[in-house]
Design a protein around this motif. Structure first.
Motif, short mmCIF file in Angstrom:
data_model
loop_
_atom_site.label_atom_id
_atom_site.label_comp_id
_atom_site.label_asym_id
_atom_site.label_seq_id
_atom_site.Cartn_x
_atom_site.Cartn_y
_atom_site.Cartn_z
N THR A 194 0.83 -1.21 0.00
CA THR A 194 0.00 0.00 0.00
C THR A 194 0.86 1.25 0.00
OG1 THR A 194 -0.14 -0.02 2.43
CG2 THR A 194 -1.89 -1.15 1.20
N SER A 195 2.17 1.10 -0.17
CA SER A 195 3.08 2.24 -0.18
C SER A 195 2.86 3.09 -1.43
CB SER A 195 4.53 1.75 -0.13
OG SER A 195 5.44 2.81 -0.29
N GLU A 196 3.13 4.39 -1.30
CA GLU A 196 2.98 5.28 -2.45
C GLU A 196 4.04 5.00 -3.51
OE1 GLU A 196 0.64 7.41 -3.11
OE2 GLU A 196 -0.45 7.01 -1.26
N ASP A 197 5.26 4.71 -3.09
CA ASP A 197 6.36 4.44 -4.01
C ASP A 197 6.45 2.93 -4.21
OD1 ASP A 197 8.59 4.34 -5.56
OD2 ASP A 197 9.91 5.41 -4.17
N ILE A 198 5.92 2.47 -5.32
CA ILE A 198 5.89 1.03 -5.55
C ILE A 198 7.26 0.47 -5.90
CG2 ILE A 198 5.34 1.22 -8.00
CD1 ILE A 198 3.45 -1.18 -7.62
N GLU A 202 8.41 0.97 1.56
CA GLU A 202 8.95 0.73 2.89
C GLU A 202 8.60 -0.67 3.40
OE1 GLU A 202 5.25 3.32 3.19
OE2 GLU A 202 7.08 3.25 2.02
N TYR A 203 7.58 -1.27 2.80
CA TYR A 203 7.25 -2.66 3.11
C TYR A 203 6.51 -3.24 1.90
CZ TYR A 203 2.21 -2.43 3.43
OH TYR A 203 0.89 -2.33 3.11
N VAL A 226 8.11 -8.33 3.77
CA VAL A 226 9.43 -7.72 3.72
C VAL A 226 9.29 -6.28 4.20
CG1 VAL A 226 11.39 -7.10 2.26
CG2 VAL A 226 10.11 -9.20 1.81
N ILE A 227 10.10 -5.90 5.18
CA ILE A 227 10.09 -4.55 5.72
C ILE A 227 11.48 -3.95 5.51
CG2 ILE A 227 9.77 -3.13 7.77
CD1 ILE A 227 7.89 -5.22 8.86
N ALA A 228 11.52 -2.79 4.83
CA ALA A 228 12.78 -2.10 4.55
C ALA A 228 13.77 -3.03 3.85
CB ALA A 228 13.38 -1.53 5.82
N ASP A 229 13.25 -3.79 2.86
CA ASP A 229 14.05 -4.73 2.07
C ASP A 229 14.66 -5.84 2.91
OD1 ASP A 229 13.52 -3.42 -0.31
OD2 ASP A 229 15.22 -2.04 -0.04
N VAL A 230 14.17 -6.04 4.12
CA VAL A 230 14.65 -7.12 4.98
C VAL A 230 13.52 -8.13 5.15
CG1 VAL A 230 15.55 -7.75 7.24
CG2 VAL A 230 16.21 -5.57 6.19
N ARG A 840 4.97 8.77 14.98
CA ARG A 840 5.91 8.64 13.88
C ARG A 840 5.14 8.23 12.63
NH1 ARG A 840 10.50 9.97 11.12
NH2 ARG A 840 11.35 8.20 9.99
N ASP A 841 5.25 9.05 11.61
CA ASP A 841 4.64 8.74 10.32
C ASP A 841 5.61 7.88 9.53
OD1 ASP A 841 3.31 8.58 7.96
OD2 ASP A 841 3.21 10.73 7.59
N LEU A 842 5.25 6.60 9.37
CA LEU A 842 6.09 5.65 8.65
C LEU A 842 5.56 5.45 7.23
CD1 LEU A 842 6.53 3.09 11.55
CD2 LEU A 842 8.20 4.77 10.76
N LEU A 843 5.08 6.55 6.63
CA LEU A 843 4.54 6.52 5.27
C LEU A 843 3.31 5.62 5.22
CD1 LEU A 843 7.86 6.51 3.24
CD2 LEU A 843 6.44 8.45 3.89
N SER A 844 3.47 4.38 4.88
CA SER A 844 2.32 3.48 4.82
C SER A 844 1.90 3.00 6.21
CB SER A 844 2.64 2.25 3.96
OG SER A 844 3.00 2.64 2.66
#
Length: 887
Positions: A194-198, A202-203, A226-230, A840-844
């Protein structure tokens, strides 16, 4: 043969040039329609006659008949558009755009093959060798943004590389996608987020194989979060994500936790019913292992251009302690909220609205599912349901039917009207024509008619809506009021108004007072039956306005101060209506009697026993300054004091204590309306005796000052922010504090709805700076509220209230916000309600922490979860509830 071939090729090129602008370099987009008729004309048009060679010309390659196009093709390109009839291909290069049937395609390069009915679109390289102009494929409501795509216009099948598509809140990117038909896609190595930047989310959910049905669902194979490419250990063997443009019914996953005095709990679990496009229903429930439980029904409804509303019904069964022990307690709380608003376009002549907030007096203080200190500290719950109708007659008639409810949460007293009916007839000028100017004493005489009827119940919290409430605690009354008035000017500068009011009251409930010798007390006996009384009074007033200006010189910073005075003198006469009064014995002696009227306790007061002849004096003042503006070189007006009103009355008919206390009230706004100041005081000219009773003796003659200050109050409100926000300029579309009966600001903290903590604890503000850190402009806002009340009615000379409340919010970075609400009570010497807020706004995602460190409602709560409602169940919620006892 060679000569003939050369002429044939030359003539064919000329013909082709008349059909389409091949290799156009003018840079302008052109739209050319290709249809079946033109295509056939190209292939079947005979060549012009040319000189024949002695050797006959034969072609060993058979001529292939091109398949006709079955729709219009619209095309454009920046660099060139090329048609290859031999290959039946159309090539568009650089900012290519193709519209065919329901397909709308833009890309760097587009190749359309007529024979195969295939379209290829891809990127192109710029001068630096970077790929640009990614294809955007639109078909109906579906949009795909791949790196490249190959699509068959007839079979609707397609192969897509690195496709990007958006379905409501979901964004999907897959390395390879295969489209089977209009409604089914198969994807390999896909990302769902659901992130704006596909491209850099960020997850995301990493899925090996996906079946995607646009507008309906996403069915996934092995899924890993996957969170932050981890990669995380969170995964599922399969996944199902519903996607629909319409509301869909479904289960709501609850949250889990524990408390000290109610055990473990399952909270906010239930089911969402998507009834239809106009109404929905959410059913939520809580359960605690000590036996406590709660249920809630929430429904929103609406119809475009007609109305919209929301209904909340909450019920809680709260148990504390163990049965059989002294600390065991059990109570049931409920709360009903209903808001309804009618669209202004629905009906210009009638309107229906509702704002209901009723329930148990202790609901917000003991609620299991809401931390709302503002509502718990509020002592009043109120409701109102209104229907208004305007009749366009001459004169105009207005009708209003209202049901009201007022509840004191401390005394648990409830006052309810079911209903109140009001009707009024517009002003009638009997001595002036309809279109004639209403000037002069006679022509300006006007009258109205006002009707009011009430059916009122006064009861307690425990008897609310019980048979006892409707049987013994109701009162019914009717009021008819006819005001007759006129106004005119004398001596050009004095405005005079005169009026006479006739009032008639009908009551269905009266009383009879008598002394009961058996019980040795005075008894009030309720009598049901029709009774009426009639009263009237006369009023007149005269007033004017004058100004005084104090000039200090144009070279001064303050050039002048202007004082506006609005004095007025009024006179009101009310005769004695002693005919409506009787006497009753106060005791068994037979010598002590008192006066009473059977209309006591009625809805519209009682007729006056004593004659009143009051002269009222009111002096209104305002002060403003003319200040030189050095920057603009001009003068501007600054308000120094918005109002300073002095008023009192003198009763000519009274035997003693004729002069009423002097009341002085004022207010102003300073510092660009950021600081609101309101003050008031009451000055009594009469002295008091040792018992604290007023006596008919001037206070100055009793050894005191000219006036005796009996009360005074001062309130200050200050709002300041980096964006110069006013206190009422905040975004307050769905403020839980105000919706539940609390303050609309944050001085008592922010309300927290445990059922949906995705909502921000802070007000939404535009963020122009989206970098990770602020430079010098750090957004912040702060509000102060100070209240001081002084009382000296009986020489007690004490400070009743003296408190300061503060609320502030600070954006440390565009993603980090902190806030606090606190205060201090100087009279009781203690800290008021204190709340600390972190977000804290974590984007999505959204992460928040709120903490009430001290006091009876001390608690804390931590939340982290996805903002999107589609994945709202992916969260971690941990909190400690206030360990309050039932009150």
């Amino acid at each position: 043969m060679r000569t003939n071939i050369f002429h044939i090729v030359f003539i064919f090129s000329c013909v082709l040039g008349t059909f389409t602008p091949a290799l156009a370099q003018d840079g302008k987009a052109k739209n050319i329609q290709l249809n079946a008729e033109k295509q056939n004309n190209i292939t079947q048009k005979p060549l012009p006659k040319v000189p024949q060679d002695s050797i006959p010309v034969t072609d060993t390659i058979p001529v292939k008949k091109n398949a006709p196009l079955d729709a219009i093709v619209k095309k454009s390109a920046k660099d060139y558009e090329k048609v290859n009839l031999k290959k039946s291909e159309l090539t568009l290069y650089n900012e290519a755009h193709l519209i065919y049937k329901d397909i709308d395609l833009t890309a760097g390069i587009i190749v359309f093959n007529f024979d195969k009915d295939e379209v290829y679109a891809g990127r192109i390289k710029d001068s630096l060798g970077n790929y640009t102009q990614r294809p955007v494929f639109k078909q109906g409501q579906n949009i795909v943004e791949p790196d490249s795509i190959r699509f068959n216009t007839k079979t609707k099948k397609a192969l897509v590389w690195n496709s990007r598509t958006t379905q409501q809140d979901f964004k999907i990117k897959a390395e390879v996608s295969k489209r089977v038909n209009d409604s089914v896609y198969y994807m390999q190595k896909a990302r769902l987020t659901t992130s704006e930047d596909i491209d850099n989310p960020e997850y995301y959910f990493n899925i090996q194989k996906v079946k995607f049905v646009p507008g309906e669902k996403v069915v996934a194979g092995v899924t890993n979060m996957v969170i932050a490419d981890v990669p995380t250990p969170l995964g599922l063997p399969f996944g199902y994500f519903p996607i629909t443009s319409n509301a869909v019914s479904g289960f709501i996953i609850p949250s889990f936790g524990d408390t000290n005095n109610r055990g473990y709990f399952i909270q906010n679990g239930g089911y969402y019913f998507a009834i239809n496009d106009h109404v929905d229903l959410t059913v939520l429930g809580d359960y605690y292992t000590n036996g406590s439980w709660a249920t809630r029904f929430e429904s929103s409804y609406g119809k475009r251009y007609r109305y919209n509303g929301r209904v909340n019904i909450r019920f809680e069964n709260i148990i504390l302690g163990e049965r059989g022990f002294p600390d065991y307690s059990k109570t049931r709380n409920y709360n009903i909220q209903w808001s309804h608003a009618q669209d202004q376009k629905a009906n210009p002549y009638s309107k229906f609205s509702a704002s209901v907030n009723m329930g148990s007096s202790q609901y917000f203080r003991n609620s299991l599912n809401m931390a709302n200190i503002g509502a718990s500290l509020n002592n009043t719950l109120s409701s109102s349901i209104n229907y208004n109708k305007r009749f366009t007659t001459v004169p105009e008639v207005n009708l209003s039917i209202t049901a009201t409810h007022s509840q004191n949460t401390n005394t648990k007293r409830i006052d309810m009207t079911l209903p109140t009916v009001q009707a009024s007839v517009d002003r009638i000028y009997p001595f002036a024509k309809r279109d004639e100017s209403k000037r002069g004493i006679i022509k300006n005489i006007n009258l109205q008619y006002n009707f009011n009827a009430q059916n009122k119940y006064t009861t307690s919290d425990s008897l609310f809506f019980s048979p006892t409430m409707f049987k013994d605690q109701g009162k019914t009354g009717f009021s008819h009021n006819i005001p007759l008035s006129t106004n005119f000017k004398i001596f050009k500068h004095f405005s005079v108004s005169a009026s006479a009011n006739y009032n008639e009251v009908w009551q269905l409930n009266t009383i009879r007072k008598y002394y009961d010798s058996q019980s040795n007390k005075v008894v009030d006996e309720n009598i049901n039956g029709f009774e009426a009384y009639r009263t009237y009074n006369l009023n007149t007033s005269i007033g004017t306005t004058f100004y005084g200006t104090f000039n200090f010189g144009k070279e001064k910073r303050i050039q002048a101060i202007r004082h506006t005075v609005r004095p007025s003198i009024s006179y009101m006469y009310t005769p004695s209506f002693e005919q409506y009064y009787d006497t009753y014995a106060l005791d068994a002696s037979g010598t002590n009697y008192g006066d009473y009227t059977k209309f006591q306790g009625g809805l519209y007061g009682v007729p006056s026993l004593n004659q009143a002849s009051n002269v009222g004096i009111n002096i209104g003042n305002s002060f403003e300054a003319k200040v030189r503006d050095d920057e603009k070189g001009e003068s501007k007006k600054v308000m120094l004091l918005n109002s300073l009103n002095i008023q009192t009355t003198y009763n000519l008919a009274a035997d003693s204590l004729k002069l009423a206390p002097l009341r002085i009230v004022g207010g102003t706004a300073l510092f660009n309306n950021k600081l609101n100041v309101n003050f008031g005081t009451t000055l009594d000219p009469y002295a008091i005796d040792n018992a604290g009773r007023r006596i008919d003796k001037w206070n100055i003659d009793n050894g005191g000052s000219l006036f005796r200050m009996t009360s005074a109050n001062l309130t200050l409100g200050y709002s300041l922010s980096s964006r110069d926000l006013k206190a009422d300029g905040k975004e307050n579309l769905e403020n839980l504090n105000a919706a539940n009966g609390g303050r609309p600001d944050d001085l008592f903290g922010r309300a927290i709805d445990m059922a949906d903590q995705r909502k921000s604890l802070f007000n939404k503000q535009s963020e122009e700076n989206t970098s990770e850190l602020y430079n010098l402009d750090i957004p912040w806002d702060i509000q102060f509220a100070y209240s001081l009340t002084y009382a000296n009615t009986n020489r007690e000379s004490r400070i009743v209230t003296n408190s300061l409340m503060v609320n502030g919010n600070l954006d440390i970075t565009p993603r980090w916000k902190v806030g606090a609400s606190t205060g201090y009570d100087f009279a009781n010497k203690g800290v008021t309600f204190t709340q600390l807020r972190f977000e804290r706004d974590l984007l999505s995602w959204r992460m928040s922490f709120n903490w009430v460190p001290i006091g009876f409602n001390s608690s804390w709560g931590f939340f982290i979860g996805i903002k999107s409602g589609a994945l709202s169940d992916i969260k971690w919620d941990k909190r400690s509830l206030p360990e309050q006892r039932l009150r």
